[in-house]
Motif scaffolding. Structure first.
Motif, PDB file in Angstrom:
ATOM      1  N   THR A 149       0.857  -1.184   0.000  1.00  0.00           N
ATOM      2  CA  THR A 149       0.000   0.000   0.000  1.00  0.00           C
ATOM      3  C   THR A 149       0.887   1.227   0.000  1.00  0.00           C
ATOM      4  OG1 THR A 149      -1.766  -1.114   1.240  1.00  0.00           O
ATOM      5  CG2 THR A 149      -1.795   1.296   1.235  1.00  0.00           C
ATOM      6  N   VAL A 150       0.517   2.243  -0.767  1.00  0.00           N
ATOM      7  CA  VAL A 150       1.248   3.507  -0.781  1.00  0.00           C
ATOM      8  C   VAL A 150       0.496   4.508   0.101  1.00  0.00           C
ATOM      9  CG1 VAL A 150       2.106   5.422  -2.171  1.00  0.00           C
ATOM     10  CG2 VAL A 150       2.161   3.092  -3.090  1.00  0.00           C
TER      11      VAL A 150
ATOM     12  N   THR B 150      -2.325   9.915  -4.534  1.00  0.00           N
ATOM     13  CA  THR B 150      -3.204   8.803  -4.172  1.00  0.00           C
ATOM     14  C   THR B 150      -4.218   8.517  -5.274  1.00  0.00           C
ATOM     15  OG1 THR B 150      -2.998   9.250  -1.795  1.00  0.00           O
ATOM     16  CG2 THR B 150      -4.940   8.023  -2.513  1.00  0.00           C
ATOM     17  N   THR B 151      -4.851   9.557  -5.777  1.00  0.00           N
ATOM     18  CA  THR B 151      -5.855   9.383  -6.834  1.00  0.00           C
ATOM     19  C   THR B 151      -5.242   8.795  -8.090  1.00  0.00           C
ATOM     20  OG1 THR B 151      -7.166  11.233  -5.994  1.00  0.00           O
ATOM     21  CG2 THR B 151      -7.551  10.579  -8.277  1.00  0.00           C
ATOM     22  N   LYS B 152      -4.087   9.326  -8.496  1.00  0.00           N
ATOM     23  CA  LYS B 152      -3.445   8.848  -9.718  1.00  0.00           C
ATOM     24  C   LYS B 152      -3.017   7.382  -9.595  1.00  0.00           C
ATOM     25  CE  LYS B 152      -1.732  11.396 -12.640  1.00  0.00           C
ATOM     26  NZ  LYS B 152      -2.058  11.845 -14.023  1.00  0.00           N
ATOM     27  N   LEU B 153      -2.506   7.004  -8.427  1.00  0.00           N
ATOM     28  CA  LEU B 153      -2.071   5.617  -8.237  1.00  0.00           C
ATOM     29  C   LEU B 153      -3.261   4.661  -8.222  1.00  0.00           C
ATOM     30  CD1 LEU B 153       0.767   5.979  -5.574  1.00  0.00           C
ATOM     31  CD2 LEU B 153       1.014   5.523  -8.015  1.00  0.00           C
TER      32      LEU B 153
ATOM     33  N   ALA C 206      -3.604   2.611  -2.645  1.00  0.00           N
ATOM     34  CA  ALA C 206      -3.041   3.839  -2.081  1.00  0.00           C
ATOM     35  C   ALA C 206      -4.053   4.499  -1.156  1.00  0.00           C
ATOM     36  CB  ALA C 206      -2.649   4.802  -3.201  1.00  0.00           C
ATOM     37  N   ARG C 207      -3.537   5.288  -0.203  1.00  0.00           N
ATOM     38  CA  ARG C 207      -4.391   5.997   0.749  1.00  0.00           C
ATOM     39  C   ARG C 207      -3.672   7.257   1.218  1.00  0.00           C
ATOM     40  NH1 ARG C 207      -2.538   5.216   6.052  1.00  0.00           N
ATOM     41  NH2 ARG C 207      -4.518   5.926   6.919  1.00  0.00           N
ATOM     42  N   ASN C 208      -4.457   8.218   1.720  1.00  0.00           N
ATOM     43  CA  ASN C 208      -3.875   9.419   2.316  1.00  0.00           C
ATOM     44  C   ASN C 208      -3.607   9.181   3.797  1.00  0.00           C
ATOM     45  OD1 ASN C 208      -3.943  11.050  -0.004  1.00  0.00           O
ATOM     46  ND2 ASN C 208      -6.084  11.575   0.354  1.00  0.00           N
ATOM     47  N   ALA C 209      -2.409   9.563   4.238  1.00  0.00           N
ATOM     48  CA  ALA C 209      -2.061   9.521   5.657  1.00  0.00           C
ATOM     49  C   ALA C 209      -2.122  10.953   6.157  1.00  0.00           C
ATOM     50  CB  ALA C 209      -0.675   8.918   5.859  1.00  0.00           C
TER      51      ALA C 209
ATOM     52  N   LEU D 202       4.745   1.532   1.464  1.00  0.00           N
ATOM     53  CA  LEU D 202       5.577   2.679   1.090  1.00  0.00           C
ATOM     54  C   LEU D 202       4.936   3.950   1.622  1.00  0.00           C
ATOM     55  CD1 LEU D 202       7.787   4.188  -0.622  1.00  0.00           C
ATOM     56  CD2 LEU D 202       6.172   4.087  -2.533  1.00  0.00           C
ATOM     57  N   LEU D 203       5.731   4.801   2.256  1.00  0.00           N
ATOM     58  CA  LEU D 203       5.278   6.109   2.704  1.00  0.00           C
ATOM     59  C   LEU D 203       5.902   7.171   1.805  1.00  0.00           C
ATOM     60  CD1 LEU D 203       3.870   7.962   4.837  1.00  0.00           C
ATOM     61  CD2 LEU D 203       6.070   7.999   6.040  1.00  0.00           C
ATOM     62  N   VAL D 204       5.065   7.987   1.149  1.00  0.00           N
ATOM     63  CA  VAL D 204       5.533   9.087   0.302  1.00  0.00           C
ATOM     64  C   VAL D 204       5.152  10.393   0.998  1.00  0.00           C
ATOM     65  CG1 VAL D 204       5.478  10.180  -1.960  1.00  0.00           C
ATOM     66  CG2 VAL D 204       5.179   7.698  -1.762  1.00  0.00           C
ATOM     67  N   ALA D 205       6.146  11.221   1.317  1.00  0.00           N
ATOM     68  CA  ALA D 205       5.902  12.468   2.032  1.00  0.00           C
ATOM     69  C   ALA D 205       6.318  13.654   1.178  1.00  0.00           C
ATOM     70  CB  ALA D 205       6.660  12.483   3.354  1.00  0.00           C
ATOM     71  N   PHE D 206       5.627  14.776   1.384  1.00  0.00           N
ATOM     72  CA  PHE D 206       5.905  16.011   0.654  1.00  0.00           C
ATOM     73  C   PHE D 206       6.272  17.096   1.669  1.00  0.00           C
ATOM     74  CE2 PHE D 206       3.160  13.462  -1.936  1.00  0.00           C
ATOM     75  CZ  PHE D 206       3.621  13.639  -3.233  1.00  0.00           C
TER      76      PHE D 206
END
Length: 318
Positions: free
Chosen positions: A148-149, A165-168, A175-178, A197-201
């Motif tokens: 899960t992303v 999240t939407t694109k994935l 995928a989900r929003n954290a 996987l955690l993707v941070a901005f």
């Protein structure tokens, strides 16, 4: 610290002006004129292109570029970003906005379009030069292999996280929003599992949630990707992949702009890894969209005895 000390700190742009003071004796007469203007009017200079600054000073844009290089920068864009970073830390946001409005007020609407689009073009070009191909390929592999992303961003950057999240999801990736900050963010991290996987901005500032998130990801065996600019050095040893995109020097274009373009490239590359899943997800999405176009309670149309051509599917990107 006293209020007077606060005001003194807010009005001190710091390292860039220090460098100008140190190197001013070594500059040519034309370069000195440019450097002195930057030193005396840093917020105004920040909002100008090399051409615009040259016009104000009666010099060429190449003189501005040579001045930046003589000061130790690769060119005017890098000097502007360095100056913008310092002003963001030392000048009150209200004062920066006031200066931005004052400096651009004299411009025509057509000129304002040129100014903003020029910064956007510059940021995209700089971001492309920042994005290392090997690091980008590593990001593609991490996304493709993740169970899960989880996407995380604060403030305006939350838009980038939601966009990813939407694109994935439209590419068949779970995928989900954290989301959340403080204690609420701890609840979001409870869903992090080994193999995720955690993707941070974090394009513009550090915050404690990042420290906690990366530590927790490492503890449970999840991988991490960080989109950032200014704080790459602070996090490069704590994440599995770092994608650098250029922040705005003058605040004229949104912080999400280059990261979202990079997301488009990332998701496109991920689709190439498993095209069958991407196509199947697109068909499923468009089937649901067609169903949603029917009036509530309307019976499903019976298939015609005469074969008809199925209407083309909508763009899965929209």
């Amino acid at each position: 610290m006293t209020g007077a000390d606060d005001d003194q700190q807010l009005d001190n742009p710091g390292d860039v002006l220090t460098r100008i003071g140190e190197r001013l004796p070594t500059l040519t007469a034309a370069e000195s004129k440019v450097a002195q203007y930057i030193s005396e009017q840093p917020e105004q200079a920040l909002l100008m292109s090399a051409v615009q600054l040259g016009e104000v000073l009666g010099a060429s844009d190449m003189t501005v570029v040579r001045t930046a290089r003589s000061l130790g920068f690769t060119g005017w864009p890098e000097l502007r970003r360095a100056l913008g970073s310092q002003l963001a830390l030392t000048v009150h946001p209200a004062k920066r906005l006031s200066t931005r409005l004052t400096v651009t007020k004299r411009e025509s609407h057509s000129s304002l379009l040129d100014i903003v689009f020029e910064e956007a073009r510059e940021r995209l070009a700089t971001s492309r030069s920042y994005l290392d191909s090997d690091e980008f390929s590593r990001a593609v592999r991490l996304v493709s292999a993740a169970g899960t992303v989880h996407s995380f961003g604060v403030g305006v950057s939350a838009v980038s996280a939601e966009y990813l999240t939407t694109k994935l999801l439209r590419r068949g990736i779970v995928a989900r929003n954290a989301g959340g900050m403080g204690f609420a963010f701890a609840d979001s991290l409870l869903g992090l599992r080994e193999g995720d996987l955690l993707v941070a901005f974090a394009p513009g500032r550090e915050f404690s949630e990042l420290d906690v998130a990366f530590a927790e990801a490492r503890r449970v065996g999840a991988t991490t990707i960080l989109f950032t600019d200014k704080y790459r050095d602070a996090y490069v040893d704590r994440v599995d992949c770092l994608l650098r995109t250029a922040s705005s020097a003058g605040g004229l274009t949104g912080e999400n702009f280059p990261p979202m373009v990079a997301i488009d490239a990332l998701v496109l590359a991920v689709g190439h890894v498993n095209p069958d899943a991407a196509l199947a997800t697109s068909r499923r999405l468009n089937k649901m969209r067609r169903a949603l176009r029917r009036q509530p309670g309307a019976a499903k149309a019976q298939p015609s005895a005469t074969p008809t051509t199925e209407p083309p599917e909508g763009d899965p990107q929209k």
